[in-house]
Design a protein around this motif. Structure first.
Motif, mmCIF file in Angstrom:
data_model
loop_
_atom_site.group_PDB
_atom_site.id
_atom_site.type_symbol
_atom_site.label_atom_id
_atom_site.label_comp_id
_atom_site.label_asym_id
_atom_site.label_seq_id
_atom_site.Cartn_x
_atom_site.Cartn_y
_atom_site.Cartn_z
ATOM 1 N N ILE A 289 20.532 -18.461 48.871
ATOM 2 C CA ILE A 289 19.809 -18.594 47.606
ATOM 3 C C ILE A 289 19.443 -20.056 47.375
ATOM 4 C CG2 ILE A 289 19.896 -18.258 45.104
ATOM 5 C CD1 ILE A 289 19.841 -15.649 46.750
ATOM 6 N N ASN B 287 20.737 -14.125 53.091
ATOM 7 C CA ASN B 287 20.993 -14.272 51.654
ATOM 8 C C ASN B 287 21.348 -15.689 51.203
ATOM 9 O OD1 ASN B 287 20.487 -11.520 51.105
ATOM 10 N ND2 ASN B 287 22.540 -11.019 51.847
ATOM 11 N N SER C 175 11.939 -14.781 50.187
ATOM 12 C CA SER C 175 11.612 -13.696 49.266
ATOM 13 C C SER C 175 12.131 -13.985 47.869
ATOM 14 C CB SER C 175 12.192 -12.372 49.779
ATOM 15 O OG SER C 175 13.594 -12.458 49.912
ATOM 16 N N ASP C 176 11.644 -13.180 46.924
ATOM 17 C CA ASP C 176 12.008 -13.280 45.521
ATOM 18 C C ASP C 176 13.421 -12.725 45.318
ATOM 19 O OD1 ASP C 176 11.612 -13.820 42.862
ATOM 20 O OD2 ASP C 176 10.399 -12.053 42.466
ATOM 21 N N THR C 177 14.064 -13.144 44.251
ATOM 22 C CA THR C 177 15.360 -12.581 43.850
ATOM 23 C C THR C 177 15.180 -11.913 42.495
ATOM 24 O OG1 THR C 177 16.155 -14.505 42.624
ATOM 25 C CG2 THR C 177 16.562 -14.491 45.009
ATOM 26 N N ASN C 178 16.264 -11.427 41.921
ATOM 27 C CA ASN C 178 16.212 -10.794 40.608
ATOM 28 C C ASN C 178 16.110 -11.800 39.475
ATOM 29 O OD1 ASN C 178 16.407 -8.263 41.719
ATOM 30 N ND2 ASN C 178 18.635 -8.211 41.593
ATOM 31 N N GLN C 179 16.303 -13.091 39.772
ATOM 32 C CA GLN C 179 16.264 -14.120 38.737
ATOM 33 C C GLN C 179 15.079 -15.049 38.935
ATOM 34 O OE1 GLN C 179 20.272 -15.905 38.809
ATOM 35 N NE2 GLN C 179 20.403 -15.122 36.726
ATOM 36 N N GLN D 142 14.389 -18.704 41.506
ATOM 37 C CA GLN D 142 15.191 -18.634 42.728
ATOM 38 C C GLN D 142 14.382 -18.033 43.866
ATOM 39 O OE1 GLN D 142 18.733 -16.295 42.138
ATOM 40 N NE2 GLN D 142 19.762 -17.907 40.994
ATOM 41 N N ARG E 26 15.199 -16.375 48.058
ATOM 42 C CA ARG E 26 16.209 -15.970 49.047
ATOM 43 C C ARG E 26 15.666 -16.260 50.441
ATOM 44 N NH1 ARG E 26 16.899 -11.162 47.502
ATOM 45 N NH2 ARG E 26 18.922 -11.468 46.532
ATOM 46 N N ASN F 257 16.206 -15.742 54.481
ATOM 47 C CA ASN F 257 16.820 -15.003 55.585
ATOM 48 C C ASN F 257 16.115 -15.421 56.870
ATOM 49 O OD1 ASN F 257 18.579 -13.344 54.013
ATOM 50 N ND2 ASN F 257 16.858 -12.051 53.499
#
Length: 86
Positions: A52, A50, A4-8, A11, A13, A15
């Motif tokens: 990254i 999590n 999945s996408d991250t806030n930045q 990058q 993620r 899981n």
């Protein structure tokens, strides 16, 4: 397994479902392209949550695979998960 996408930007993620009696996992990733890109070096983790992956090039698809490692050795690689990196 979920990628999945991250806030930045640049990058992702990773899981995946924790396996019983497994303490170490390996994963690797590659940019999707024609011809196929080589897989990254194996990355070792003890966490199924999590993880990254960075730095990745925005605007390209990446795929990831994971496998469990125990006292008997490494298992088979999982199916891949794919994500368009922003």
């Amino acid at each position: 397994m979920r990628l999945s996408d991250t806030n930045q930007s640049g990058q992702a993620r990773l899981n995946f479902v924790k396996q019983p009696r497994v303490r170490v996992y390996e994963y690797c990733y590659r940019r999707v392209g024609t011809p196929e890109e080589p897989w990254s070096d194996r990355i070792t983790t003890t966490s199924s949550r999590n993880n990254i992956i960075a730095p990745l090039e925005p605007g390209h698809y990446y795929e990831v695979r994971v496998r469990a490692v125990n006292s008997k050795g490494a298992g088979d690689w999982s199916n891949t998960a794919r994500l368009l990196v922003r």
